[in-house]
Scaffold this active site. Structure first.
Site, PDB file in Angstrom:
ATOM      1  N   CYS A  42       0.439  -1.252  -0.232  1.00  0.00           N
ATOM      2  CA  CYS A  42      -0.152  -0.145   0.325  1.00  0.00           C
ATOM      3  C   CYS A  42       0.715   1.322   0.137  1.00  0.00           C
ATOM      4  CB  CYS A  42      -0.842   0.133   1.186  1.00  0.00           C
ATOM      5  SG  CYS A  42      -2.096  -1.292   1.442  1.00  0.00           S
ATOM      6  N   ARG A  90       5.247  -1.576  -6.029  1.00  0.00           N
ATOM      7  CA  ARG A  90       5.562  -2.046  -4.895  1.00  0.00           C
ATOM      8  C   ARG A  90       4.146  -2.933  -4.894  1.00  0.00           C
ATOM      9  NH1 ARG A  90       7.594   0.168   0.053  1.00  0.00           N
ATOM     10  NH2 ARG A  90       8.855   1.909  -0.945  1.00  0.00           N
ATOM     11  N   TRP A 140      -3.167  -2.689  -1.247  1.00  0.00           N
ATOM     12  CA  TRP A 140      -2.993  -4.073  -1.512  1.00  0.00           C
ATOM     13  C   TRP A 140      -4.208  -4.933  -0.651  1.00  0.00           C
ATOM     14  CZ3 TRP A 140      -0.864  -7.793   1.107  1.00  0.00           C
ATOM     15  CH2 TRP A 140      -0.636  -9.424   0.544  1.00  0.00           C
ATOM     16  N   ASN A 148      -2.183   2.203   5.451  1.00  0.00           N
ATOM     17  CA  ASN A 148      -1.593   1.135   5.260  1.00  0.00           C
ATOM     18  C   ASN A 148      -1.658   0.170   6.722  1.00  0.00           C
ATOM     19  OD1 ASN A 148      -1.124   1.993   2.680  1.00  0.00           O
ATOM     20  ND2 ASN A 148       1.167   2.658   3.097  1.00  0.00           N
ATOM     21  N   GLY A 149      -1.221  -1.025   6.306  1.00  0.00           N
ATOM     22  CA  GLY A 149      -1.681  -1.707   7.562  1.00  0.00           C
ATOM     23  C   GLY A 149      -2.663  -2.295   8.111  1.00  0.00           C
ATOM     24  N   GLU A 166      15.718 -20.190  -4.860  1.00  0.00           N
ATOM     25  CA  GLU A 166      14.511 -19.213  -4.714  1.00  0.00           C
ATOM     26  C   GLU A 166      14.283 -18.935  -6.691  1.00  0.00           C
ATOM     27  OE1 GLU A 166      15.305 -15.081  -6.051  1.00  0.00           O
ATOM     28  OE2 GLU A 166      14.697 -16.196  -3.988  1.00  0.00           O
ATOM     29  N   LYS A 191      10.815 -17.423  -7.845  1.00  0.00           N
ATOM     30  CA  LYS A 191      11.052 -17.281  -9.150  1.00  0.00           C
ATOM     31  C   LYS A 191      10.157 -17.296 -10.199  1.00  0.00           C
ATOM     32  CE  LYS A 191      13.524 -13.792  -7.637  1.00  0.00           C
ATOM     33  NZ  LYS A 191      12.222 -14.173  -6.957  1.00  0.00           N
ATOM     34  N   GLU A 235       6.616 -17.440  -8.863  1.00  0.00           N
ATOM     35  CA  GLU A 235       6.105 -15.808  -8.620  1.00  0.00           C
ATOM     36  C   GLU A 235       5.660 -15.183  -9.903  1.00  0.00           C
ATOM     37  OE1 GLU A 235       8.362 -13.343  -5.588  1.00  0.00           O
ATOM     38  OE2 GLU A 235       9.309 -14.011  -7.304  1.00  0.00           O
ATOM     39  N   HIS A 287      12.680 -39.691  -0.741  1.00  0.00           N
ATOM     40  CA  HIS A 287      12.397 -39.732   0.310  1.00  0.00           C
ATOM     41  C   HIS A 287      10.577 -39.151  -0.186  1.00  0.00           C
ATOM     42  CE1 HIS A 287      15.236 -40.587   2.687  1.00  0.00           C
ATOM     43  NE2 HIS A 287      16.803 -40.809   2.588  1.00  0.00           N
ATOM     44  N   LYS A 330       5.374  -5.585  -3.862  1.00  0.00           N
ATOM     45  CA  LYS A 330       7.231  -4.997  -3.520  1.00  0.00           C
ATOM     46  C   LYS A 330       7.285  -4.987  -2.130  1.00  0.00           C
ATOM     47  CE  LYS A 330      10.943  -4.934  -5.449  1.00  0.00           C
ATOM     48  NZ  LYS A 330      12.212  -6.113  -6.217  1.00  0.00           N
TER      49      LYS A 330
END
Length: 617
Positions: free
Chosen positions: A2, A27, A74, A107-108, A490, A494, A497, A513, A612
C-alpha cells in the site's frame, strides 16, 4: 505494498498526488484513489485499474485542490473493488457514503477492527466497505469536535495493530494529519507547503527535505508549518523534534531502454549493482559494517538470521558460508514465524536481518522480538540507508542495488549475497580464520564477479530456447545440493512468482524420500550442477530422475562431464566459482523464470496478488 501520498499547499496538488502514486506503482496494488477538499466538500475518484486510469478519472471529475490524500491498496480485508478502495469517508451516524466529513487512507492492519466495527454500528455508523480502514475513519469522526489533531490523538489509542494514516476534514480545508505505528510514513518539507508519503520516493521532484517519522509520531500538516507530537508515558501528547534530512530519492519511473520489462533490465544490471556494492571495499574489516563492529564481533558466539521470502534464501545461502568459512554456528529463521515460537535466546548472538526495503513488517517485528529476549547485537543487510531497519540496528551494510521496480527480486538478492559474504569474511578475520593471503584471494574473486556475471548473462539465448518448453508446463522441480539448495529454492520461487507455474525445490538427496513420486516425462526437473564436492552425489540423483522418464534441465559447470542427450538438456556455465558460485548460478534461473513468463504472457513486473514491499504482517 500500500502507498500513501498527501499534501497541503496553495497550488493544485492533484498532479502531485497522482505522480506520487505512479512512483509507488512498482510495489504492487489492486486499487487506487484520490480525495481532495474542493468547493467546501470532500470529493474523490477511485479505481481498480492502474494509476493511469485513475488520472483519467480525476481529470473527468475535474478534481483540483490544495489539500488532499491519495492511496494505492493491496487488498487484505475485502476484495479488490471500488467500494473497498481508499480513501474512505465518514460523515457520522446514518450518513450517506458519497458525502463525507472525514477522508482517510491507511496502510497496515487493524487487528481489533471487528470489535470496533460492532461498537460503531451500535452507535449508528454505516459501513460501505469490508475494510478495517473504514473503522478508523468513523472513529476519527466520532471524536471530532472542531480539531482534527485532537480527534486523531483520541482515536489512535483505540487501535491495535500496525498503521500509517493520512486524514483530513471537510471543516478544516488546509490541514492534513498523519500518524504511524508499525508502518512507515515520512513528512516532506516544502516552501509554504507540506507533504506526507509512505516512501520518500513518492516525493521525488517535489521536495528533497524529508523527516522520517518515528514509531508513535503524529504529524499535523498545514501550509506554513508542520508539527510532530508523540504520546508520553502518562498519556499526554507533547511536541517532539525530528531531524530534516536531504534525500535524493530516485524516481521509480526509470527508463527501460532496450529491455522489455524492468525485471529483465534489473537482471542485466547485476554486474553493475555488485560492482557498486563492492565500491570502496579496499580490504576486509569489521568496520565495513559500522563503528563498533569489531567489539561486537568479538563478543558473539553465534549468528541468527531473520528474513522473509527471497531474503530468507539469501540468509540460507549465507549459513553455509558462515559455518564453513567463519566457523560460527548459524541459524536462519523465517521472520514471520520466529516471533511466534518459543526459542532459546543467547545474548552472545549476532542478530542479522536481511531486507531489501528495510520496512518489511515481519522482519522488523522479529528483530524487536529478538531484542526483547536480550539479544542486543544487531546488524542489517539492507538496500535503503534511510529505512526503519537501518535505524533500528546497531550495525548495517548498505547494498547498492539501486531501485528495483520488478516485484520479483533479482539484483537486490545478489547484492545481499555479496554483503553476506563480506560479513562472513569479516567474522572469519576476527575469529582468526582469514590470513592475509586468503583475504587477498577472496577480494580478487569478489572483484571478478561483475565480469563473471557478464559471461553468465551471455547465456540468455540458450535459456530462451528452454522457456518455450517450460511455458507449456504447469509444474516443475528444482534440485540443488549444499549451498546451492537455497539457490534452487530461489529459482523455484522466481518461476512461480511471475509465470504462475507451480514449482518446488528440494535438496537433491531428498528425491527418493517422496518427491520422486512426482517425476514423469511431463515434469521438467531443473538441476544446479556446479563442480563441487557433491557433484558425484548429484549425478546419482539425476540418474534417479532419468530412470523415471523425467526431463532434466541442468545448469552445469564446464568440467562436470554432464553432457546433453535425450532427456538431458545442458547449459554450460562459463566457469566454476567456488564458494561464490551461488551468485552466478542464480542468474540463469532468473532468466528462465523471466522468459517463461514472457512466453506465457503474464504481467512480469507486477505479478498478480503480490507486492514489492510487504509492510503488513
Amino acid at each position: 505494498m500500500c502507498g500513501i501520498v498527501g499534501a497541503v499547499s496553495t497550488r493544485n496538488i492533484v498532479p502531485i498526488l497522482i505522480e506520487g502514486l505512479r512512483r509507488l506503482e512498482y510495489r504492487g496494488y489492486d486499487s487506487c484513489g484520490v480525495a481532495v477538499h474542493q468547493d467546501g466538500e470532500l470529493r474523490r475518484s477511485r479505481s481498480t485499474s492502474r494509476v493511469a486510469e485513475l488520472q483519467t478519472a480525476t481529470d473527468a471529475d475535474q478534481l483540483s485542490s490544495g489539500t488532499g490524500i491519495a492511496h494505492t491498496r493491496w487488498a487484505t480485508h475485502g476484495a479488490p473493488a471500488v467500494h473497498n478502495a481508499h480513501p474512505h469517508f465518514s460523515t457520522g451516524p446514518g450518513g450517506q457514503s458519497d458525502v463525507g466529513r472525514i477522508a482517510l487512507v491507511h496502510n497496515g492492519i487493524i487487528e481489533n477492527h471487528d470489535e470496533l466495527r460492532a461498537d460503531l454500528q451500535a452507535r449508528g455508523y454505516r459501513f460501505t466497505s469490508q475494510t478495517d480502514t473504514e473503522v478508523i475513519a468513523h472513529l476519527v469522526q466520532l471524536h471530532y469536535d472542531g480539531d482534527l489533531l485532537e480527534a486523531v490523538q483520541q482515536t489512535l489509542p483505540k487501535l491495535r495493530g500496525a498503521y500509517a494514516i493520512a486524514v483530513f476534514c471537510r471543516d478544516e480545508p488546509h490541514r492534513v494529519v498523519g500518524a504511524r505505528a508499525g508502518s512507515p510514513l515520512v513528512l516532506g518539507v516544502g516552501d509554504q507547503e507540506h507533504f506526507l508519503a509512505s516512501d520518500a520516493m513518492a516525493l521525488a521532484g517535489v521536495t528533497d527535505r524529508i523527516v522520517y517519522l518515528e514509531e508513535g509520531d503524529v504529524v499535523d500538516l498545514q501550509m506554513g508549518r508542520a508539527w510532530i507530537s508523540a504520546q508520553q508515558p502518562g498519556g499526554e501528547w507533547r511536541p517532539v523534534d525530528r531531524p530534516v534530512k536531504v534525500v535524493q530519492a530516485h524516481s521509480g519511473a526509470a527508463e527501460l531502454g532496450p529491455y522489455r520489462h524492468y525485471m529483465q533490465k534489473e537482471i542485466f544490471e547485476q554486474p553493475k549493482a555488485i560492482a557498486d556494492t563492492l565500491d570502496g571495499v579496499a580490504g576486509i574489516s569489521p568496520e565495513l559494517f559500522g563503528d563498533g563492529a569489531y567489539r561486537i564481533f568479538k563478543e558473539i558466539d553465534r549468528v541468527l538470521i531473520l528474513a522473509c521470502g527471497t531474503s530468507y534464501y539469501a540468509g540460507s545461502t549465507a549459513r553455509y558460508w558462515l559455518e564453513s568459512i567463519a566457523g560460527i554456528p548459524t541459524t536462519v529463521e523465517i521472520a514471520s514465524e520466529y516471533r511466534y515460537r518459543d526459542s532459546v535466546p543467547d545474548p552472545r548472538t549476532l542478530v542479522v536481518t536481511i531486507t531489501q526495503s528495510g520496512e518489511t513488517a515481519d522482519t522488523l517485528a522479529a528483530l524487536k522480538h529478538a531484542r526483547s529476549l536480550g539479544m542486543q547485537h544487531t546488524l542489517t543487510i539492507c538496500n535503503v540507508s534511510t529505512s526503519a531497519m537501518v535505524r533500528e540496528c546497531a550495525l548495517a551494510f548498505i547494498t547498492r542495488a539501486g531501485v528495483e521496480i520488478g516485484v520479483a527480486s533479482t539484483k537486490a538478492f545478489t547484492t545481499q549475497l555479496v554483503g553476506l559474504y563480506l560479513l562472513t569474511l569479516a567474522l572469519a578475520q576476527v575469529r582468526g580464520k582469514l590470513d592475509d593471503e586468503r583475504e587477498a584471494a577472496e577480494l580478487k574473486a569478489l572483484r571478478h564477479l561483475p565480469l563473471a556475471l557478464q559471461a553468465v548473462l551471455a547465456l540468455e539465448p540458450q535459456v530462451m530456447s528452454w522457456s518455450e518448453e517450460f511455458a507449456r508446463k504447469e509444474n516443475a522441480l528444482f534440485l540443488g545440493r549444499g549451498l546451492h539448495y537455497p539457490i534452487a529454492l530461489e529459482g523455484a520461487l522466481k518461476l512461480k512468482e511471475i509465470s504462475y507455474i507451480h514449482a518446488e525445490a528440494y535438496p537433491a538427496g531428498e528425491l527418493k524420500h517422496g518427491p520422486l513420486a512426482l517425476v514423469t516425462e511431463q515434469m521438467p526437473v531443473v538441476t544446479i550442477a556446479p563442480n563441487d564436492t557433491l557433484l558425484e552425489k548429484l549425478k546419482s540423483n539425476m540418474q534417479e530422475v532419468r530412470a523415471r522418464g523425467g526431463q532434466l534441465y541442468a545448469f552445469a559447470d564446464g568440467d562436470t562431464r554432464i553432457d546433453s542427450e535425450p532427456g538431458v538438456h545442458v547449459i554450460r556455465m562459463p566457469e566454476h566459482y567456488g564458494a561464490l558460485s551461488p551468485i552466478l548460478h542464480v542468474v540463469p534461473l532468473q532468466l528462465l523464470a523471466y522468459h517463461t513468463a514472457c512466453a506465457r504472457g503474464t504481467d512480469v513486473d507486477k505479478p498478480r496478488n503480490l507486492a514489492k514491499s510487504v509492510t503488513v504482517e
